[in-house]
Design an enzyme around this catalytic site. Sequence first.
Site, PDB file in Angstrom:
ATOM      1  CG  HIS A 164      -5.687  10.129 -10.310  1.00 17.05           C
ATOM      2  ND1 HIS A 164      -4.703  10.802 -10.316  1.00 17.05           N
ATOM      3  CD2 HIS A 164      -6.985  10.836 -10.478  1.00 17.05           C
ATOM      4  CE1 HIS A 164      -5.040  12.194  -9.937  1.00 17.05           C
ATOM      5  NE2 HIS A 164      -6.571  12.288 -10.120  1.00 17.05           N
ATOM      6  CG  ASP A 371       1.607   2.335  -9.867  1.00 21.65           C
ATOM      7  OD1 ASP A 371       0.392   2.900  -9.457  1.00 21.65           O
ATOM      8  OD2 ASP A 371       2.510   2.228  -8.785  1.00 21.65           O
TER       9      ASP A 371
HETATM   10  C1  GDG Z   1      -2.829   6.506  -7.477  1.00 22.00           C
HETATM   11  C2  GDG Z   1      -2.228   5.499  -8.874  1.00 22.00           C
HETATM   12  C3  GDG Z   1      -1.126   7.447  -9.301  1.00 22.00           C
HETATM   13  C4  GDG Z   1       3.808   6.528   0.692  1.00 22.00           C
HETATM   14  N1  GDG Z   1       4.064   6.205   1.863  1.00 22.00           N
HETATM   15  C5  GDG Z   1       4.181   7.397   2.754  1.00 22.00           C
HETATM   16  C6  GDG Z   1       3.703   8.265   1.876  1.00 22.00           C
HETATM   17  N2  GDG Z   1       3.144   7.888   0.947  1.00 22.00           N
HETATM   18  C7  GDG Z   1       2.715   8.718  -0.627  1.00 22.00           C
HETATM   19  C8  GDG Z   1       3.921   8.783  -1.698  1.00 22.00           C
HETATM   20  C9  GDG Z   1       3.315   9.268  -2.611  1.00 22.00           C
HETATM   21  C10 GDG Z   1       1.612   8.260  -2.648  1.00 22.00           C
HETATM   22  O1  GDG Z   1       1.836   8.274  -1.165  1.00 22.00           O
HETATM   23  C11 GDG Z   1       1.491   7.164  -3.199  1.00 22.00           C
HETATM   24  O2  GDG Z   1       1.456   7.484  -4.685  1.00 22.00           O
HETATM   25  P1  GDG Z   1       1.306   6.613  -5.887  1.00 22.00           P
HETATM   26  O3  GDG Z   1       1.257   7.252  -7.021  1.00 22.00           O
HETATM   27  O4  GDG Z   1       2.764   5.701  -5.620  1.00 22.00           O
HETATM   28  O5  GDG Z   1       0.425   5.396  -5.752  1.00 22.00           O
HETATM   29  P2  GDG Z   1      -1.229   5.357  -5.481  1.00 22.00           P
HETATM   30  O6  GDG Z   1      -1.543   5.723  -4.030  1.00 22.00           O
HETATM   31  O7  GDG Z   1      -1.461   3.942  -5.730  1.00 22.00           O
HETATM   32  O8  GDG Z   1      -1.892   6.573  -6.116  1.00 22.00           O
HETATM   33  C12 GDG Z   1      -1.011   5.799  -9.262  1.00 22.00           C
HETATM   34  C13 GDG Z   1      -1.556   8.013  -8.336  1.00 22.00           C
HETATM   35  O9  GDG Z   1      -2.855   7.538  -8.045  1.00 22.00           O
HETATM   36  C14 GDG Z   1      -1.580   9.708  -8.808  1.00 22.00           C
HETATM   37  O10 GDG Z   1      -2.366   9.853 -10.002  1.00 22.00           O
HETATM   38  O11 GDG Z   1       0.322   7.744  -9.677  1.00 22.00           O
HETATM   39  O12 GDG Z   1      -0.686   5.097 -10.019  1.00 22.00           O
HETATM   40  O13 GDG Z   1      -2.307   4.254  -8.090  1.00 22.00           O
HETATM   41  O14 GDG Z   1       2.813  10.303  -3.097  1.00 22.00           O
HETATM   42  O15 GDG Z   1       4.811  10.112  -1.027  1.00 22.00           O
HETATM   43  N3  GDG Z   1       3.493   9.676   2.280  1.00 22.00           N
HETATM   44  C15 GDG Z   1       3.931   9.718   3.679  1.00 22.00           C
HETATM   45  N4  GDG Z   1       4.350   8.779   4.591  1.00 22.00           N
HETATM   46  C16 GDG Z   1       4.404   7.591   4.165  1.00 22.00           C
HETATM   47  O16 GDG Z   1       4.751   6.868   4.636  1.00 22.00           O
HETATM   48  N5  GDG Z   1       3.688  11.193   4.112  1.00 22.00           N
END
Ligand code: GDG
Length: 724
Positions: A164, A371
Amino acid sequence: MSKTIIVSNRLPISLRHRNGRFEFKPSAGGLATGLGSIYKEGENIWIGWPGNTVDDPEQRAEIILELHELKMAPVFLSKADVEEFYEGFSNETLWPAFHYFTQYMVYNPEHWEAYVRVNQKFCDAILKKAGPDDTIWVHDYQLLLLPQMLREVLPNATIAFFQHIPFPSYEIIRMIPWRKELLAGMCGADLIGFHTYDDMRHFLSAVGRINGLSSESGYIQAENRIINVDSFPMGIDYDKFAKQAKSKRTLRFVEEFGKQVEGQKLLLTIDRLDYSKGIPQRIQAFNQLLEQHTELQGKVSMIMIVVPSRDKVQSYKELKEEIDLLVGRINSEFSTLNWVPVHYFYRSFPFEELSAFYNMSDIALVTPLRDGMNLVCKEFVASKTDQTGVLILSEMAGASKELQDANLVNPNDRQGVVDAIYNALSMPLAEQKARMKSMQESLKKYDVFQWVKVFMDRLDHVKQKQEELTSKDVDTKVMNEIQASFKKAKKSILFLDYDGTLTGFHSDPQKASPDAELRGIVKDLSEVSQVVIISGRDKDTLGEWFKGQNIDMIAEHGVWVKRKEDQGDWELYAEIDDTWKGDIRKIMEYYVLRTPGAFIEEKHHSLVWHYRKVESGLGDLRMRELFSHLKYMARGYNLQVLEGNMVLEIKRPDINKGRAATAMMKGMEYDFILAIGDDWTDEDTFKAMPKNAYSIRVGYAYTKANFNIKSVKQVRQLLQKLTS
Ligand code: GDG
């Protein structure tokens, strides 16, 4: 019935202590939603760490039972495991390395040991549940060793791996002392997936350079199977976000929150606390915007949600302090009684409220320094159901490869980010809508369910391809059949290629001389059968290496033949025409001068350009250049240019091993014929073989031979069996 097992470091639930008891909180993350369609079916199951340490055996037993109901099985980690494997190796070595933050990398052998230990714990937990034909899908960088650990115990299982986070350039991977083990661990899988093409190409390059596994069009040729490496950009549950944004509950929050920031343009940023997300840089860009465009003061505010994460790791603690300081500074400098520039929340929000933030914001500022994908930007786009709003997205996020209609920025170019925000604030509505529409169409189509489907289909495809290639495997049954047929035969002949067949490759071709074992095998065979060494090597080398052996030899792909009864002299099978060599050699020499490590070998009927000792990558590049150069020249001289194992050879087309083998058998009646070889030059031999011959290609490439055999080691085993 075979089943599917999903494995990730964390289960899609969180286990929490509350009033002396444990309770589960389901995770609504994108991965959990997407994979829900898999692990909730039939006998399928999700295996992982529940996110908390549990030492009491009774409590563990209770948790196992409860999770079983949810179709999950826990891997329990000790406090030391969490500190050394998770916070240590995963988050202080792999995470910074893979996100290009080499300054934060820790090289701690104890952490590495814990990483091996915990991967083994996962492996043991899976083996308790897995059958030999199950499909196991492993997720992410915490479990890089797991595919190979599983492969060793379940050689026929279908194993897939998805990463990921980014996969960095070879230059970074090579810094990790345990790089070779990590890559070999991943190569236990049949299918290895990344978010982007760049990640995939970095991985292929690292595996080639570090583990010596070559690849073509995304297929790695491992010892006994092919592995497919591909890019699968992960999507979101689009409908869920679009629907929630229009729901009554969310609209109520939009109204309520809206009153607090009335009349202001809103910039939204949402991230886990992580240095890869570029949070301080973003605050600084916003600060610069307010300084440069003073008219925006009081009119624009930033809603900044930072979700607590890994706060026990030192670099994360420091980051938190830096963010606190920067927010304090900007707010104290610009705030008025009725306006605050940054609304900063260090916590997470329930889904309905998150959706409200997406819905009400004019601009999403998603500017990670690195990212893997980034789902926040996709969720923002899905939530803008009226198609207004602007997405400013970092080029360093995997998502930027898909979302070309976003305003793409380099997060290190602060002025560029400032200008992007300024332009976004005044972007005409029609342009906003056009960009949003196009991004929404794409995200709707490639949602998380589609991602799972495409990945699983590809896994089936790889397995089929492997099956095609191994259907002709020389297994014990075939070996016994060949042995029986050989024993029965009155007159037999064996055509044995040399390099890559009887012996492995060596960086110096002259050093690949036959060892004692091989000389013994050839001697034993020659006492009961006619043995022909059929090679592209020059006659002098072959003659020297097999001096005194009672065998036939075909050198230089059939230019020279030496029959055992001749005792000494080589016979010329093809007339030599040397007139072309001068011109071609000049060209080859030019490429030797430009390529340290390359050299030319002159054979009687051919010239060979070797690049085994050239810096990897450069050798391939020069070979391609030389190839096209020579192909052009070859036409004029009626020559053939052929690509071999780290060599490029130019020769007369009418001379080949097949022609020589046919001549060797002329007028004779054999009731057992065996031909073994490992590359395209041996394909000519295979083609020339009569129907009743056994022809075997070493390795798992497509071939005219009737069989494939795994390795040189197995070739030797087969030959030993013939005389045993
Ligand atoms: C890894 C990789 C890749 C955030 N704040 C709240 C909340 N979130 C949720 C978002 C989103 C998730 O968290 C964050 O996902 P990301 O993809 O932006 O980043 P990582 O956690 O670093 O994920 C990344 C991912 O894996 C998938 O393969 O995209 O590059 O680093 O879904 O919505 N959700 C809630 N409240 C919040 O305050 N409910």
